[in-house]
Write a protein that holds these residues in place. Structure first.
Motif, PDB file in Angstrom:
ATOM      1  N   THR A  81      -4.024  -0.801  -4.912  1.00 56.37           N
ATOM      2  CA  THR A  81      -3.788   0.167  -5.978  1.00 56.37           C
ATOM      3  C   THR A  81      -2.293   0.278  -6.167  1.00 56.37           C
ATOM      4  OG1 THR A  81      -5.804   1.412  -5.445  1.00 56.37           O
ATOM      5  CG2 THR A  81      -4.128   2.543  -6.749  1.00 56.37           C
ATOM      6  N   ASP A  82      -1.828   0.038  -7.394  1.00 57.03           N
ATOM      7  CA  ASP A  82      -0.393   0.024  -7.693  1.00 57.03           C
ATOM      8  C   ASP A  82       0.357  -0.908  -6.745  1.00 57.03           C
ATOM      9  OD1 ASP A  82       1.897   0.645  -9.103  1.00 57.03           O
ATOM     10  OD2 ASP A  82       2.379   2.387  -7.852  1.00 57.03           O
ATOM     11  N   GLY A  83      -0.263  -2.037  -6.455  1.00 55.77           N
ATOM     12  CA  GLY A  83       0.417  -3.056  -5.667  1.00 55.77           C
ATOM     13  C   GLY A  83       0.492  -2.795  -4.182  1.00 55.77           C
ATOM     14  N   VAL A  84      -0.248  -1.796  -3.683  1.00 52.51           N
ATOM     15  CA  VAL A  84      -0.213  -1.450  -2.262  1.00 52.51           C
ATOM     16  C   VAL A  84      -1.640  -1.461  -1.718  1.00 52.51           C
ATOM     17  CG1 VAL A  84       0.457   0.298  -0.564  1.00 52.51           C
ATOM     18  CG2 VAL A  84       1.850  -0.045  -2.620  1.00 52.51           C
ATOM     19  N   PRO A  85      -1.894  -2.045  -0.536  1.00 53.60           N
ATOM     20  CA  PRO A  85      -3.245  -2.032   0.029  1.00 53.60           C
ATOM     21  C   PRO A  85      -3.794  -0.617   0.132  1.00 53.60           C
ATOM     22  CG  PRO A  85      -1.844  -3.531   1.268  1.00 53.60           C
ATOM     23  CD  PRO A  85      -0.953  -2.796   0.315  1.00 53.60           C
ATOM     24  N   ASP A  86      -5.060  -0.430  -0.317  1.00 54.52           N
ATOM     25  CA  ASP A  86      -5.629   0.923  -0.381  1.00 54.52           C
ATOM     26  C   ASP A  86      -6.750   1.162   0.628  1.00 54.52           C
ATOM     27  OD1 ASP A  86      -7.800  -0.454  -1.507  1.00 54.52           O
ATOM     28  OD2 ASP A  86      -7.179  -0.011  -3.554  1.00 54.52           O
ATOM     29  N   GLY A  87      -7.157   0.113   1.362  1.00 53.19           N
ATOM     30  CA  GLY A  87      -8.144   0.297   2.416  1.00 53.19           C
ATOM     31  C   GLY A  87      -9.582   0.379   1.949  1.00 53.19           C
TER      32      GLY A  87
END
Length: 652
Positions: free
Chosen positions: A118-124
């Protein structure tokens, strides 16, 4: 393009091999750890690791789950291969996950786990992984650590550059390693250049239903497409794929696919591809492929057969795709956290080329082209390259980033990780690995905001690192501290299968959403039994359905008579527990598939076909309580023409 002679190429390989031996000899002396490494990887009893590490299982077809910094193995997630430990691919509820257009395929070769973003960051939320041999992409729900969806990819072979996600997981992108005739056709292999094509696939993830759908494919020249990464920030609308074998050779590729000085990074504007799709530019190809998914209500896998796919041709879609010349036989392509720099790892290159997204856009606007291939413009190398990292080690492959302005590249031949500074392209540190590193992983290292702290080396060879186990030694990973100016080796630990690639994420992003058990009142399996009083045995012709419950520490029913030789017996077992970490297992003598493992509140079904008369014990195969050994029962099997009535005991 310039070419080199076979004699020169063999000489170059000889020099690389000589350097590799020299490097390996130097590296041997650096293997001893000193200082407080043990303290840095020690996780005290009752405390948790800081990170999850997900490694590909390679030829096992699965995913390995580890803790960092401890290196402890927590779980093997069943994905593309049957697993007798859990019954995945054997139980009636999970068999359909392994259906393909080639039939039931109980194995695959899994290379590249990729976390949802999400937004370029891992979200799990999810982790995806590719099936390389029978082209597929799987989605694993990290609330359950279970595979919940697998989609087959048609018009593809060797689904290697997969399944890398765009910045908000709009798409999972994949491309084909082996070019083949598209659509498939019986043609001479010698007609490779005329008839063989590659494909790049865009699998859309519906943000509401979380369903995967093969939205469209792009047909491309018949190169070998290797790895991929999507853009981020300013390059959000783009995805980048390495390719080699621009020679389009079809035999002895180690020579014939290594002649050109430069191959390509393919840059695809997926936003523009979406636009062309809406405008009706795609052609409809007939192509049979399966989407298998777990029905959320019933927890039973369902197979959905598809027959068509939309295909875009770059010739009809100007501005959708470009080639960036890249030396030499590039393997990896990675995009830095800013989204500006596109780093390629050329297996046979003497430098690491770093392309600039800004320069690429300018070159496109100014039409700084160096010809085209199949309607795809080739951008001029000097017009797009931002810089070159000199002395990057031998055989540079993959790069990840620490978020502090540094990049880390694996060098396969010289068995090392090289650290270099973004912008100056200067090598600032290097550390040996043991041995022949392929991928590497930094927690969040392919995202906009890396979590940093460690780099994990994923090594192909472990000679002299572990106790010998016959001709084959364990696969290996190494944990390296990157918090200081110099990299520092902390730990070796074995891994399942062959660890091609890995992803790592802070544990708290996953732990907070972890499922502990399934609510029995929400169990929608049509064969579920919500209480012992409803357990029973029913006959339908030569099918016998046993509706069984499992609870500490007994089965109900536990004695069954009236089964006949030739019957198809279905054990439908519901685990009545409503507590965390209390699965029950089930196995019956003579079972020729596997045991099954039933999670608390869930139902699983296993089929058994007795071939001989007699008394057959069954039991719980997963230790569940002090009276685990007492958790058993018997099935009486009579001749096929017997008149023994169906009877069962509820253990009262």
């Amino acid at each position: 393009m310039k070419t080199i002679s076979k004699k020169m190429l063999l000489s170059a390989f000889g020099i690389l091999f000589l350097f590799a031996l020299i490097y390996a000899g130097c590296n041997q002396s650096k293997g001893t750890l000193t200082g407080n490494e043990a303290e840095q990887v020690y996780v005290a009893p009752g405390t948790y690791d800081e990170f999850y590490l997900f490694t590909s299982g390679g030829f096992s077809g699965q995913i390995g789950v580890y803790g960092l910094p401890s290196g402890r193995h927590f779980k093997t997630i069943s994905v593309f291969s049957q697993n007798p430990e859990t019954g995945y691919g054997y139980s009636e509820e999970t068999k359909a996950m392994l259906n393909t257009s080639y039939g039931f395929i109980p194995w695959d070769d899994s290379h590249h786990p990729e976390l949802s973003m999400t937004d370029g960051v891992p979200d799990g939320r999810f982790i995806f992984i590719n099936g390389n041999n029978t082209p597929r992409v799987a989605k694993i729900d990290l609330r359950e650590f279970e595979t919940t969806e697998i989609i087959e990819i048609p018009n593809s072979a060797g689904n290697h550059a997969s399944p890398f996600v765009t910045e908000n997981t709009e798409y999972i992108v994949a491309s084909t390693r082996f070019s083949v005739p598209v659509p498939q056709n019986d043609v001479p292999i010698s007609s490779y250049k005329e008839n063989f094509k590659g494909t790049i696939s865009f699998i859309k993830l519906d943000p509401k239903t979380e369903k995967m759908n093969l939205e469209f494919q792009i047909i491309v020249p018949g190169f070998n497409y290797d790895l991929a990464h999507a853009g981020k920030g300013p390059s959000h609308d783009w995805a980048f794929f390495t390719s080699y074998n621009s020679e389009q050779a079809n035999t002895l590729l180690e020579i014939n696919a290594s002649k050109n000085d430069k191959d390509f990074v393919a840059a695809v504007n997926w936003k523009k591809a979406e636009q062309y799709l809406k405008e009706g530019k795609a052609k409809t190809y007939n192509a049979e492929y399966y989407r298998n998914y777990v029905d959320h209500k019933t927890q039973i896998a369902v197979s959905e057969k598809n027959n068509q796919v939309k295909v875009l041709d770059p010739k009809d879609c100007p501005g959708m795709m470009y080639y960036l010349p890249t030396p030499k036989s590039p393997h990896g392509v990675d995009v830095d956290p800013s989204g500006e720099y596109i780093v390629a790892g050329g297996k046979l290159a003497t430098v690491i080329p770093v392309h600039s997204f800004t320069k690429m856009i300018k070159a496109i606007e100014e039409k700084q082209f160096d010809g085209e291939i199949s309607g795809i413009p080739i951008l001029k190398y000097d017009a797009v390259v931002a810089g070159e990292v000199k002395d990057p080690g031998l055989g540079p492959l993959h790069t990840e980033f620490d978020g502090n302005g540094y990049a880390y590249t694996s060098a396969f031949i010289s068995s090392e990780i090289v650290k270099w500074k973004i912008g100056t392209w200067e090598v600032v540190d290097r550390i040996p690995t043991y041995y022949s590193i392929g991928h590497l992983c930094i927690p969040g290292g392919d995202s906009k905001k890396p979590f940093g702290k460690y780099v994990i080396a994923l090594n192909k060879i472990t000679k002299d690192r572990y106790l010998p186990t016959g001709p084959e030694l364990t696969q290996s990973a190494q944990l390296i501290d990157i918090t200081g100016e110099k990299m520092k080796l902390l730990l070796d630990f074995p891994t399942v299968g062959e660890p091609h690639y890995a992803q790592s994420i802070p544990a708290d992003l996953i732990m907070k959403n972890s499922v502990k058990f399934y609510k029995i009142e929400e169990n929608g399996n049509p064969y579920a039994v919500k209480g012992e009083k409803d357990s029973r045995v029913e006959r339908k012709g030569n099918e016998v359905h046993i509706f069984m419950t499992a609870a500490r520490s007994h089965f109900s029913p536990d004695n069954i008579e009236g089964i006949k030789v030739g019957d198809a017996v279905y054990f439908h077992i519901t685990n009545l527990e409503q507590d965390w970490d209390v699965p029950h297992g089930f196995a019956v003598k003579g079972m020729n598939n596997s045991e099954i493992l039933i999670m608390p509140g869930a139902t699983r079904t296993i089929k058994w076909e007795p071939k001989q008369t007699g008394i057959y014990p069954f039991y719980c195969s997963d230790f569940c309580s002090a009276l685990h050994q007492e958790m058993q029962g018997y099935v009486r099997v009579s001749p096929s023409n017997s008149n023994v009535p169906l009877a069962f005991s509820l253990g009262k």
